[in-house]
Design a protein around this motif. Sequence first.
Motif, PDB file in Angstrom:
ATOM      1  N   ARG A  21      68.472  21.551 -16.878  1.00 20.63           N
ATOM      2  CA  ARG A  21      67.775  20.380 -16.346  1.00 20.63           C
ATOM      3  C   ARG A  21      66.264  20.598 -16.304  1.00 20.63           C
ATOM      4  NH1 ARG A  21      69.420  19.978 -11.142  1.00 20.63           N
ATOM      5  NH2 ARG A  21      71.023  21.587 -11.234  1.00 20.63           N
ATOM      6  N   LYS A  22      65.872  21.862 -16.092  1.00 19.23           N
ATOM      7  CA  LYS A  22      64.429  22.164 -16.001  1.00 19.23           C
ATOM      8  C   LYS A  22      63.804  22.391 -17.380  1.00 19.23           C
ATOM      9  CE  LYS A  22      63.996  22.525 -11.489  1.00 19.23           C
ATOM     10  NZ  LYS A  22      63.154  21.631 -10.749  1.00 19.23           N
ATOM     11  N   GLY A  23      64.635  22.415 -18.413  1.00 20.71           N
ATOM     12  CA  GLY A  23      64.119  22.620 -19.774  1.00 20.71           C
ATOM     13  C   GLY A  23      63.768  24.066 -20.075  1.00 20.71           C
ATOM     14  N   ILE A  24      64.372  24.993 -19.332  1.00 17.91           N
ATOM     15  CA  ILE A  24      64.130  26.420 -19.581  1.00 17.91           C
ATOM     16  C   ILE A  24      65.312  26.981 -20.376  1.00 17.91           C
ATOM     17  CG2 ILE A  24      63.986  28.700 -18.426  1.00 17.91           C
ATOM     18  CD1 ILE A  24      61.476  27.284 -17.882  1.00 17.91           C
ATOM     19  N   LYS A  75      54.838  29.957  -2.133  1.00 15.79           N
ATOM     20  CA  LYS A  75      54.304  28.604  -2.383  1.00 15.79           C
ATOM     21  C   LYS A  75      54.329  28.371  -3.891  1.00 15.79           C
ATOM     22  CE  LYS A  75      49.414  29.857  -2.148  1.00 15.79           C
ATOM     23  NZ  LYS A  75      48.260  29.997  -1.389  1.00 15.79           N
ATOM     24  N   SER A  76      54.535  27.119  -4.288  1.00 16.84           N
ATOM     25  CA  SER A  76      54.827  26.844  -5.701  1.00 16.84           C
ATOM     26  C   SER A  76      53.744  27.417  -6.614  1.00 16.84           C
ATOM     27  CB  SER A  76      55.029  25.359  -5.936  1.00 16.84           C
ATOM     28  OG  SER A  76      53.891  24.691  -5.468  1.00 16.84           O
ATOM     29  N   TYR A  77      54.176  27.837  -7.789  1.00 17.14           N
ATOM     30  CA  TYR A  77      53.319  28.625  -8.665  1.00 17.14           C
ATOM     31  C   TYR A  77      53.474  28.145 -10.099  1.00 17.14           C
ATOM     32  CZ  TYR A  77      52.214  32.830 -11.436  1.00 17.14           C
ATOM     33  OH  TYR A  77      51.735  33.706 -12.369  1.00 17.14           O
ATOM     34  N   THR A  78      52.358  27.761 -10.702  1.00 23.19           N
ATOM     35  CA  THR A  78      52.428  27.318 -12.099  1.00 23.19           C
ATOM     36  C   THR A  78      52.196  28.519 -12.995  1.00 23.19           C
ATOM     37  OG1 THR A  78      51.587  25.187 -11.416  1.00 23.19           O
ATOM     38  CG2 THR A  78      51.507  25.655 -13.773  1.00 23.19           C
ATOM     39  N   LEU A  79      53.138  28.768 -13.865  1.00 23.43           N
ATOM     40  CA  LEU A  79      53.037  29.947 -14.732  1.00 23.43           C
ATOM     41  C   LEU A  79      51.898  29.778 -15.724  1.00 23.43           C
ATOM     42  CD1 LEU A  79      56.833  30.343 -15.240  1.00 23.43           C
ATOM     43  CD2 LEU A  79      55.381  32.057 -14.219  1.00 23.43           C
ATOM     44  N   PRO A  80      51.128  30.863 -15.962  1.00 21.58           N
ATOM     45  CA  PRO A  80      49.977  30.748 -16.853  1.00 21.58           C
ATOM     46  C   PRO A  80      50.401  30.330 -18.265  1.00 21.58           C
ATOM     47  CG  PRO A  80      50.407  33.048 -16.270  1.00 21.58           C
ATOM     48  CD  PRO A  80      51.301  32.217 -15.441  1.00 21.58           C
ATOM     49  N   ALA A  81      49.573  29.512 -18.878  1.00 20.77           N
ATOM     50  CA  ALA A  81      49.783  29.015 -20.247  1.00 20.77           C
ATOM     51  C   ALA A  81      51.088  28.224 -20.403  1.00 20.77           C
ATOM     52  CB  ALA A  81      49.739  30.164 -21.256  1.00 20.77           C
ATOM     53  N   THR A  82      51.597  27.680 -19.295  1.00 19.57           N
ATOM     54  CA  THR A  82      52.764  26.777 -19.390  1.00 19.57           C
ATOM     55  C   THR A  82      52.551  25.620 -18.414  1.00 19.57           C
ATOM     56  OG1 THR A  82      53.989  27.765 -17.563  1.00 19.57           O
ATOM     57  CG2 THR A  82      54.402  28.692 -19.743  1.00 19.57           C
ATOM     58  N   LYS A  83      53.397  24.650 -18.553  1.00 23.33           N
ATOM     59  CA  LYS A  83      53.304  23.547 -17.582  1.00 23.33           C
ATOM     60  C   LYS A  83      54.393  23.720 -16.532  1.00 23.33           C
ATOM     61  CE  LYS A  83      51.158  20.155 -20.517  1.00 23.33           C
ATOM     62  NZ  LYS A  83      51.483  19.431 -21.700  1.00 23.33           N
ATOM     63  N   PHE A  84      55.073  24.856 -16.597  1.00 20.56           N
ATOM     64  CA  PHE A  84      56.225  25.037 -15.716  1.00 20.56           C
ATOM     65  C   PHE A  84      55.813  25.585 -14.348  1.00 20.56           C
ATOM     66  CE2 PHE A  84      59.881  27.407 -14.083  1.00 20.56           C
ATOM     67  CZ  PHE A  84      60.768  26.337 -13.996  1.00 20.56           C
ATOM     68  N   ARG A 115      72.699  31.762  -7.682  1.00 21.61           N
ATOM     69  CA  ARG A 115      71.235  31.711  -7.515  1.00 21.61           C
ATOM     70  C   ARG A 115      70.571  31.635  -8.887  1.00 21.61           C
ATOM     71  NH1 ARG A 115      67.643  36.104  -5.955  1.00 21.61           N
ATOM     72  NH2 ARG A 115      69.329  37.501  -6.506  1.00 21.61           N
ATOM     73  N   PRO A 116      69.891  30.529  -9.202  1.00 24.72           N
ATOM     74  CA  PRO A 116      69.170  30.495 -10.481  1.00 24.72           C
ATOM     75  C   PRO A 116      67.945  31.408 -10.374  1.00 24.72           C
ATOM     76  CG  PRO A 116      69.435  28.284  -9.551  1.00 24.72           C
ATOM     77  CD  PRO A 116      69.785  29.251  -8.479  1.00 24.72           C
ATOM     78  N   VAL A 117      67.804  32.307 -11.344  1.00 23.26           N
ATOM     79  CA  VAL A 117      66.694  33.259 -11.337  1.00 23.26           C
ATOM     80  C   VAL A 117      65.986  33.180 -12.686  1.00 23.26           C
ATOM     81  CG1 VAL A 117      66.141  35.734 -11.357  1.00 23.26           C
ATOM     82  CG2 VAL A 117      67.754  34.843  -9.684  1.00 23.26           C
ATOM     83  N   LEU A 118      64.665  33.266 -12.654  1.00 16.33           N
ATOM     84  CA  LEU A 118      63.896  33.180 -13.894  1.00 16.33           C
ATOM     85  C   LEU A 118      63.519  34.584 -14.351  1.00 16.33           C
ATOM     86  CD1 LEU A 118      62.956  30.896 -15.619  1.00 16.33           C
ATOM     87  CD2 LEU A 118      60.853  30.773 -14.301  1.00 16.33           C
ATOM     88  N   LEU A 119      64.047  34.940 -15.517  1.00 13.94           N
ATOM     89  CA  LEU A 119      63.796  36.287 -16.046  1.00 13.94           C
ATOM     90  C   LEU A 119      62.499  36.265 -16.846  1.00 13.94           C
ATOM     91  CD1 LEU A 119      65.506  38.892 -16.003  1.00 13.94           C
ATOM     92  CD2 LEU A 119      66.393  38.242 -18.231  1.00 13.94           C
ATOM     93  N   GLU A 177      68.879  38.857 -25.364  1.00 10.07           N
ATOM     94  CA  GLU A 177      69.344  37.644 -26.040  1.00 10.07           C
ATOM     95  C   GLU A 177      68.308  36.532 -25.988  1.00 10.07           C
ATOM     96  OE1 GLU A 177      73.158  36.858 -24.330  1.00 10.07           O
ATOM     97  OE2 GLU A 177      73.938  38.677 -25.297  1.00 10.07           O
ATOM     98  N   GLY A 178      67.457  36.562 -24.963  1.00 10.12           N
ATOM     99  CA  GLY A 178      66.437  35.512 -24.818  1.00 10.12           C
ATOM    100  C   GLY A 178      65.438  35.563 -25.963  1.00 10.12           C
ATOM    101  N   ARG A 179      64.777  34.425 -26.199  1.00  9.72           N
ATOM    102  CA  ARG A 179      63.790  34.361 -27.287  1.00  9.72           C
ATOM    103  C   ARG A 179      62.393  34.056 -26.732  1.00  9.72           C
ATOM    104  NH1 ARG A 179      66.184  37.042 -29.396  1.00  9.72           N
ATOM    105  NH2 ARG A 179      67.872  36.895 -30.869  1.00  9.72           N
ATOM    106  N   ASP A 180      62.322  33.368 -25.592  1.00  8.97           N
ATOM    107  CA  ASP A 180      61.019  32.953 -25.064  1.00  8.97           C
ATOM    108  C   ASP A 180      60.517  33.889 -23.979  1.00  8.97           C
ATOM    109  OD1 ASP A 180      60.648  30.592 -26.588  1.00  8.97           O
ATOM    110  OD2 ASP A 180      62.356  29.765 -25.490  1.00  8.97           O
ATOM    111  N   ARG A 181      59.324  33.584 -23.459  1.00  7.54           N
ATOM    112  CA  ARG A 181      58.755  34.439 -22.401  1.00  7.54           C
ATOM    113  C   ARG A 181      59.582  34.345 -21.120  1.00  7.54           C
ATOM    114  NH1 ARG A 181      52.710  33.749 -21.202  1.00  7.54           N
ATOM    115  NH2 ARG A 181      53.358  31.703 -20.547  1.00  7.54           N
ATOM    116  N   LEU A 182      60.238  33.199 -20.960  1.00  6.45           N
ATOM    117  CA  LEU A 182      61.055  33.006 -19.756  1.00  6.45           C
ATOM    118  C   LEU A 182      62.489  32.712 -20.162  1.00  6.45           C
ATOM    119  CD1 LEU A 182      58.589  30.659 -17.906  1.00  6.45           C
ATOM    120  CD2 LEU A 182      59.146  32.991 -17.234  1.00  6.45           C
ATOM    121  N   HIS A 183      63.420  33.222 -19.373  1.00  5.56           N
ATOM    122  CA  HIS A 183      64.825  32.987 -19.690  1.00  5.56           C
ATOM    123  C   HIS A 183      65.562  32.756 -18.366  1.00  5.56           C
ATOM    124  CE1 HIS A 183      68.174  33.179 -22.446  1.00  5.56           C
ATOM    125  NE2 HIS A 183      68.820  33.957 -21.595  1.00  5.56           N
TER     126      HIS A 183
END
Length: 498
Positions: A26-29, A362-371, A74-78, A61-67
Amino acid sequence: MWLLLPILLYSIVFLYVRHIYSHWRRKGIPSEPATLSWDFLCQAYRREFRHVEAICEAYHEGRDRLHGIYCFFRPVLLVRNVELARHVLQQANGHFMETKWDYVKGYRRFNLLEKLAPMFGTKRLQPMLLNTQDVANQMIHHLQQRELQGVVELDVQQLLRIYAVNIMGNLVYGLDVNNFEQQDHILNSFAENTAQHGNLQCFTLRGVPQKSTLTYRLLDIIQRNVEQREERGIIRKDMLQLLVKFRNGNDLGSDKWQVEHAIEEDKLMSIKRLAQVAEDLLQSALDSLASTITLTLYEIAQQPLIVEKLQAEIKELQSDGDGQLQLQLLEQLEGMKYMEMCVKETLRKYPPVPLIERTCRKSYTLPATKFTVGEGKTLMIPLLAIQRDEKYFSEPLKYKPLRFLHDKLKQSTQCPSAFVGFGIGGAQCVAQNFAKMVIKVALIKLLQHYDIEWNENAAAVVEVSHLPAPLITSPDGLRLKLKAREILAHSNYRKNSI
Ligand code: HEM
């Protein structure tokens, strides 16, 4: 009607689980499809599920900077990229501050670890070097008593766990304890069972408090010792002394060891809290120290040339007429460049903390992304996977200490910043200098007195795994043969590189 109820219940659970497991989609990750099998639940319940290995697989297995992954529900961002990982760890804007070490006194809130950091400065560690050597000498004495015609074959993992317990007993609990001889001491139970006492972040049971039946007995020890030091002015140059000084509002940065202004109303920390800090230090230290020394021995035992080079470096240290080595200065340890590289290589290949988690405050925008990572969400830095990634370290599964040689790193395509064994940024390991001191002293004493013999047959059965997660151990121990050596007058240093 009665049949409908379980169907309804099942449907609600099913939809709820499906909703959670579609979080990253849903988050497009990018993420992998998550399933909840009965097999997985059983393994997780028995603590047999290989979390660390599973996360490493997801990393590869991941291809991008975030997986996106799911740790149970618990959804976790690798984080799959070193620069991004360093950015997250160094985030100074308070997005990821951990609360565990927060401490409130009156109207003041402060981070206890920051305040206690001077405990691990060179000035304070220097006197503790003597205690560390005493403990290492006890270990050598214990080995010498077990020698049969100059050879002792034993489980070095167990030996070094006892060494680590003795170090922490000596320096944090202020006890002259020797668990090599004294089998019934309370601290000995820490030497026996890793699984029971690990309080490091647990992948599945994060946030569930770990019960420790020893806590009250440890509190008694601390209470007795603190009273002695505050009331009778006893001084012992150890960490407990510094904790007591902190409790009394004394400056830890000064040279003094005696406790000043021991007035009850001004105490910064209760004895109970002090005992909790001591137990946290003990827990953080035991497995990391023992596993790093054990796995260094495990690796170098397979490469006799490395052992030879280390022994040559040890030879350069000053020893007295009997060949007995008494290290006087911390700088002597810091000057041991080859040993430093070996320890670093062990920490690269087998990081005792294989995963670092950061929860967003507190919410954090990842550098060089809109996420944007929302409040309460978790980012995970997989140290083990990064440090074993071919992209950053060539032939990652090979033990090659010289990869950390300064000039080599500059020339090669390797990425020195990918080494984060002690973490980085504000929350990095506060005790890294202390850890290096304890590790090096053990290696020096062992290699000064013994050659290590690798048993080819045993090699086939040694398994190094993160079970119970996240501890790194060999479940069946690690048996090595130690052969007493003559302490040579001249070094056999060979210039071959490994
Ligand atoms: C080879 C030995 C060690 C390694 C590789 C190591 C590594 C680490 C790492 C990676 C972290 C996490 C940093 C972060 O979250 O960014 C950490 C935290 C910490 N370490 Fe170490 N460490 C070692 C030994 C020790 C020892 C001997 C002590 C205590 C005397 C210690 C005390 C701590 C403490 C108190 C923390 C903070 C823990 C927390 O926030 O829960 N460590 N260490």
